[in-house]
Enzyme design. Structure first.
Site, PDB file in Angstrom:
ATOM      1  N   LYS A 186      12.613   2.858  -2.019  1.00  0.00           N
ATOM      2  CA  LYS A 186      11.303   2.790  -2.034  1.00  0.00           C
ATOM      3  C   LYS A 186      10.609   4.046  -2.642  1.00  0.00           C
ATOM      4  O   LYS A 186      11.031   5.096  -2.371  1.00  0.00           O
ATOM      5  CB  LYS A 186      11.020   2.946  -0.621  1.00  0.00           C
ATOM      6  N   GLY A 228       0.731  -1.340  -0.124  1.00  0.00           N
ATOM      7  CA  GLY A 228       0.163   0.079  -0.035  1.00  0.00           C
ATOM      8  C   GLY A 228       0.928   1.238   0.009  1.00  0.00           C
ATOM      9  O   GLY A 228       0.499   2.215  -0.452  1.00  0.00           O
ATOM     10  N   THR A 280       6.252   1.113  -3.844  1.00  0.00           N
ATOM     11  CA  THR A 280       7.086  -0.063  -4.501  1.00  0.00           C
ATOM     12  C   THR A 280       8.407   0.212  -4.102  1.00  0.00           C
ATOM     13  O   THR A 280       8.993   1.136  -3.993  1.00  0.00           O
ATOM     14  CB  THR A 280       7.129   0.055  -6.142  1.00  0.00           C
ATOM     15  N   VAL A 281       9.057  -1.186  -3.943  1.00  0.00           N
ATOM     16  CA  VAL A 281      10.543  -1.268  -3.333  1.00  0.00           C
ATOM     17  C   VAL A 281      11.263  -1.673  -4.371  1.00  0.00           C
ATOM     18  O   VAL A 281      10.938  -2.987  -4.958  1.00  0.00           O
ATOM     19  CB  VAL A 281      10.558  -2.254  -2.025  1.00  0.00           C
ATOM     20  N   ASP A 325       2.991   0.066  12.785  1.00  0.00           N
ATOM     21  CA  ASP A 325       2.702  -0.830  11.388  1.00  0.00           C
ATOM     22  C   ASP A 325       3.638  -2.198  11.844  1.00  0.00           C
ATOM     23  O   ASP A 325       4.234  -2.587  10.939  1.00  0.00           O
ATOM     24  CB  ASP A 325       2.570  -0.444  10.233  1.00  0.00           C
TER      25      ASP A 325
END
Ligand SMILES: *[C@@H]1O[C@H](CO)[C@@H](O)[C@H](O)[C@H]1NC(C)=O
Ligand SMILES: *[C@@H]1O[C@H](CO)[C@@H](O)[C@H](O)[C@H]1NC(C)=O
Ligand SMILES: *[C@@H]1O[C@H](CO)[C@@H](O)[C@H](O)[C@H]1NC(C)=O
Ligand SMILES: *[C@@H]1O[C@H](CO)[C@@H](O)[C@H](O)[C@H]1NC(C)=O
Ligand SMILES: *[C@@H]1O[C@H](CO)[C@@H](O)[C@H](O)[C@H]1NC(C)=O
Ligand SMILES: *[C@@H]1O[C@H](CO)[C@@H](O)[C@H](O)[C@H]1NC(C)=O
Ligand SMILES: *[C@@H]1O[C@H](CO)[C@@H](O)[C@H](O)[C@H]1NC(C)=O
Ligand SMILES: *[C@@H]1O[C@H](CO)[C@@H](O)[C@H](O)[C@H]1NC(C)=O
Ligand SMILES: *[C@@H]1O[C@H](CO)[C@@H](O)[C@H](O)[C@H]1NC(C)=O
Ligand SMILES: *[C@@H]1O[C@H](CO)[C@@H](O)[C@H](O)[C@H]1NC(C)=O
Ligand SMILES: *[C@@H]1O[C@H](CO)[C@@H](O)[C@H](O)[C@H]1NC(C)=O
Ligand SMILES: *[C@@H]1O[C@H](CO)[C@@H](O)[C@H](O)[C@H]1NC(C)=O
Length: 758
Positions: free
Chosen positions: A454, A436, A439-440, A551
């Site tokens: 990232k 979410g 993108t890495v 998180d």
């Protein structure tokens, strides 16, 4: 029929007329008006003339003999010197008699003559003429007078024994010999003799060479008029005269002298020039002119354009001028008009120029507008960036960075080009993770460092904020179990974050991949848990201000090659102001790991991380996913599933088979109990991360655990845990390793740096 004939005749006359006209056009006036310019085949240009008033002086009188000859023949003055050509270049061709001597068969002379010629005002051209002797027993010489010099004599001798000795074109003593004459000769006398009359020792001409030839010849003539051949001997028998070139000039002194008296100056024409000779001067038409320079207006402009050999212009691109010519190009063409030059190429017409001008103008205008727009755009972009920067905590970041000036700034600034190159322009094959957050990408920097980059998926202020947030958070953390932020790139609208690359993937993969899970032993799991807990404890208590990760989940715990835990993704993390213990925020996190109390109250505390960590612990214990729709509704969440299993006292049935081995059941139970209290619904009742970390560290190092899996009372278990935690806290406070034992029930002693618990 008659009409046809008539037409033909008309055509014929027309053609004749045309020929006549063109001919008269090309020929220029050479004689004075009302003077004959021709005698037979010979043209007579002024200064020569056939009667008084027509010649310049008596010297140039030409007598045209009509009475005895047809066509008439011109003679020089009143002499018998016949003229065959008069050239305005200063030459005159006359016919000169040949000296001959012939013999009878009995050796007596049959014919002999010694011709002579004299001009007085003219001289024999010494380059064009040669004295030539032809014979087989012969010697001859030429003699006479020269201008202001003593007389001259020259000659040569020629012999031959048989006709076979004679050679074509060779005039060098065998049958023929030649001699040059000096300059300025105006009188010529020829003498021809045979050796047989000269010396006794020689044979009779008759006996030896009579058969070869019975005559000898000598002449001073134009070299080109005679070429020796074996036949010459017999040919010359019938020739009386040969041409001789004579130079003429105006005998009135030098040019300079003559020019002083214009009435006597012979070069009457405009565009003429004067050139001196040995005995006077000559006139010439200037370059580009032709005609007779001795006549008034005798030099006429040469129309070079008429003759392709005289001009270098392309066809129809020649313009005649006075004395010269010009190549030109017609309207609309450009170039020099020359055949071997640039020629003429279609040039730009006015319309073309206009159109070109307008297009250039428009182009310039467009470029100008583009430039202005780009400047405005850049300014806008800059202000936008600035806005984003400010909006999304950039200012905060700045503030933080300046506040922490005493610490080394760990954030490197990368250029977007550098990162583009490192990731092969963000190629799909370089993607190592997607979520979410964005993108890495796996990237290889120019210095061969492997990095994870990232990138925000969309340009979403929310996400940009997260990135900035992460920079702020990570810039404050320096912990071996946190993924190191190497730098960032703020050039792009969505900032890029550059991390050290963790090779071994996420903890999630290692737990939930069957093959990997097998090799993830309990000890390793315990170590990972302890390390992760250590990081969180550090964030909650040692970091200033404290940080809530927000998180925590198995996918955010990475493992390196030595299975060292590296906590990542601080995008959702929050810094907790020192005077606050809880933050009111929009609920954010990952389902299955989310603190139920936080969901209800929107109040974010450090205990939310404790809950999430509890779920990770359970994940490590059970090898099951945090949220699974395969399980019954009430067990969908792993926390519930686990707590229910504990309630039913069937812990060992839900544990991952991979971790159960002889002798670690106590440890497993301890960790399960720790997980249980972490998963307490009420945040207040959960232990702090520091306590959890110490417990796990203790278990890992000492292999000890202190609480009872059969503890029925939750409150009791909590207090027991609290007491134990206290002990560890004190022990660790000294900086010693957390192997201390002992219990203390007083919770007041647990002091959290951020004032947690208040
Ligand atoms: C040429 O001759 C014509 C008549 O034959 C005469 O009228 C004219 O004047 C003469 N021109 C000159 C220059 O002597
Ligand atoms: C023409 O030539 C002949 C022979 O050479 C000569 O007798 C005669 O006098 C000449 N006439 C003129 C006008 O010179
Ligand atoms: C006369 O002499 C000129 C120049 O020497 C030459 O060009 C021309 O052909 C000659 N004319 C004749 C008829 O021999
Ligand atoms: C010289 O020989 C030729 C023939 O070879 C002859 O016609 C001519 O009459 C001879 N001349 C004399 C003077 O004998
Ligand atoms: C030689 O021959 C010619 C004719 O061929 C003759 O007239 C002459 O008298 C002769 N002379 C002698 C000395 O024989
Ligand atoms: C030789 O020459 C002399 C004069 O030098 C002349 O009288 C005589 O006739 C000549 N003889 C011959 C054979 O030509
Ligand atoms: C001799 O005649 C040639 C052309 O035949 C000319 O070029 C040259 O100038 C002449 N020589 C003199 C001294 O005039
Ligand atoms: C020339 O030849 C003739 C006849 O062949 C002979 O009579 C005479 O003596 C010769 N002359 C000389 C000088 O040899
Ligand atoms: C110029 O020449 C003309 C004709 O040749 C002559 O009559 C006159 O005297 C000359 N004048 C001078 C100054 O030499
Ligand atoms: C030819 O003569 C005229 C009149 O004297 C002069 O204007 C012109 O420039 C001359 N041309 C050349 C090429 O000398
Ligand atoms: C020849 O010499 C005389 C005087 O010795 C002189 O007047 C004349 O101009 C000279 N002629 C030439 C062509 O040099
Ligand atoms: C040449 O010059 C004359 C005057 O000297 C002039 O009348 C004539 O038009 C000119 N010709 C050209 C082709 O320029």
């Amino acid at each position: 029929m008659g009409l046809h004939m008539l037409l033909l005749q008309a055509h014929f006359f027309l053609a004749m007329l045309l020929i006549f006209v063109t001919k008269s056009q090309t020929n220029f006036q050479i004689a004075k008006p009302n003077c004959t310019d021709r005698c037979g085949d010979v043209s007579i240009p002024f200064p020569f003339g056939t009667r008084e008033g027509c010649y310049l002086s008596e010297t140039f009188l030409v007598t045209c003999n009509h009475t005895h000859y047809d066509p008439p023949k011109p003679f020089l003055r009143h002499s018998n010197i016949e003229i065959t050509n008069i050239s305005l270049d200063g030459q005159l061709t006359v016919l000169q008699f040949i000296a001959k001597e012939c013999y009878n068969r009995n050796g007596t002379e049959a014919l002999s003559n010694n011709p002579s010629i004299r001009f007085k005002e003219f001289t024999v051209n010494n380059t064009a003429n040669k004295f030539t002797v032809v014979g087989c027993d012969t010697y001859a010489f030429v003699s006479g007078s020269r201008n202001n010099k003593s007389g001259y004599q020259t000659g040569c001798t020629s012999q031959c024994a048989s006709k076979d000795d004679l050679e074509d074109g060779s005039c060098s003593g065998v049958g023929c010999c030649q001699a040059s004459i000096p300059k300025g000769v105006w009188e010529v006398e020829l003498t021809l003799k045979s050796y047989s009359n000269f010396t006794e020792s020689y044979d009779n001409h008759t006996t030896t060479v009579w058969d070869v030839d019975n005559c000898s010849y000598a002449f001073l003539a134009e070299e080109s008029a005679f070429t020796f051949s074996p036949n010459s001997l017999s040919i010359l028998r019938n020739v009386e005269e040969l041409p001789m070139v004579v130079d003429w000039a105006i005998d009135r002194g030098t040019c300079e002298e003559s020019q002083k008296n214009m009435s006597s100056y012979a070069c009457k024409s405009t565009n003429s020039s004067c050139k001196g000779t040995d005995n006077g001067y000559r006139c010439y038409c200037s370059e580009g002119y032709e005609g007779n320079p001795y006549l008034i207006d005798g030099c006429k402009d040469i129309d070079e354009c008429e003759n392709p050999n005289l001009n270098i212009c392309e066809k129809d691109r020649c313009l005649n001028t006075n004395g010269s010519f010009k190549c030109f190009c017609t309207k609309g063409y450009k170039g020099d008009g020359k055949k071997h030059g640039r020629g003429c190429i279609r040039g730009q017409s006015l319309v073309f120029k206009l159109v070109a001008g307008i297009s250039i103008g428009i182009t310039v205008l467009i470029l100008l507008i583009c430039w202005l727009l780009s400047i405005l755009n850049r300014r806008k972009l800059n202000t936008m960036k600035q806005k984003f920067f400010l909006q999304n905590g950039g200012l905060l970041l700045q503030e933080r960075l300046t506040q922490r000036q005493q610490l080394p700034v760990i954030v490197n600034i990368f250029s977007s080009a550098e990162l583009k190159k490192a990731t092969d322009n963000f190629h799909d094959s370089r993607i190592v993770g997607q979520g979410g957050y964005g993108t890495v990408y796996k990237g290889l920097l120019a210095d061969n460092r492997l990095v994870a980059i990232k990138k925000s998926k969309e340009v979403d202020p929310q996400q940009v904020e997260q990135f900035i947030n992460e920079v702020i958070v990570l810039s404050q953390i320096n912990h071996r179990n946190v993924v190191k932020l190497l730098g960032c790139c703020l050039e792009t609208q969505a900032p890029l974050l550059v991390y050290e690359f963790i090779e071994n993937g996420t903890l999630f993969e290692h737990i939930h991949s069957k093959t990997k899970a097998r090799s993830l032993s309990w000890d390793m799991r315990l170590r990972v848990a302890a390390e992760a807990a250590g990081v969180l404890a550090y964030l909650h208590s040692a970091a200033s201000p404290p940080i809530i990760h927000r998180d925590i989940k198995s996918t955010n715990i990475l493992l390196d090659t030595s299975f060292t835990a590296k906590v990542s993704d601080f995008g959702a993390s929050r810094l907790v102001p020192l005077d606050q213990t809880q933050l009111s925020t929009i609920v954010q996190g990952t389902l299955g790991y989310l603190d139920p109390e936080y969901i209800q109250t929107n109040q974010l505390t450090q205990k939310s991380d404790v809950y999430s960590f509890g779920v990770v612990l359970v994940e490590l214990l059970t090898g099951k996913k945090a949220l699974s729709y395969d399980r019954p509704v009430e067990e969908r969440s792993l926390a519930n599933y686990f707590l229910l299993a504990l309630e039913r006292s069937c812990l060992f049935q839900v544990l991952d088979d991979n971790i159960i081995c002889g002798g670690n059941s106590d440890e497993l139970t301890s960790v399960a109990m720790l997980a249980k209290i972490c998963l307490h619904v009420k945040g207040e009742d959960r232990p702090s991360m520091k306590e959890v970390a110490k417990e796990l560290e203790g278990l890992r190092l000492a292999g000890k655990h202190s609480w009872n899996q059969t503890e029925p009372n939750e409150a009791e278990s909590e207090s027991l845990l609290s007491g134990k935690m206290k002990a560890f806290a004190i022990a660790n406070g000294d900086g010693s390793s957390s192997t201390a034992i002992g219990y203390d029930n007083s919770r007041d002693h647990i002091i959290l740096p951020m004032g947690g618990g208040r």
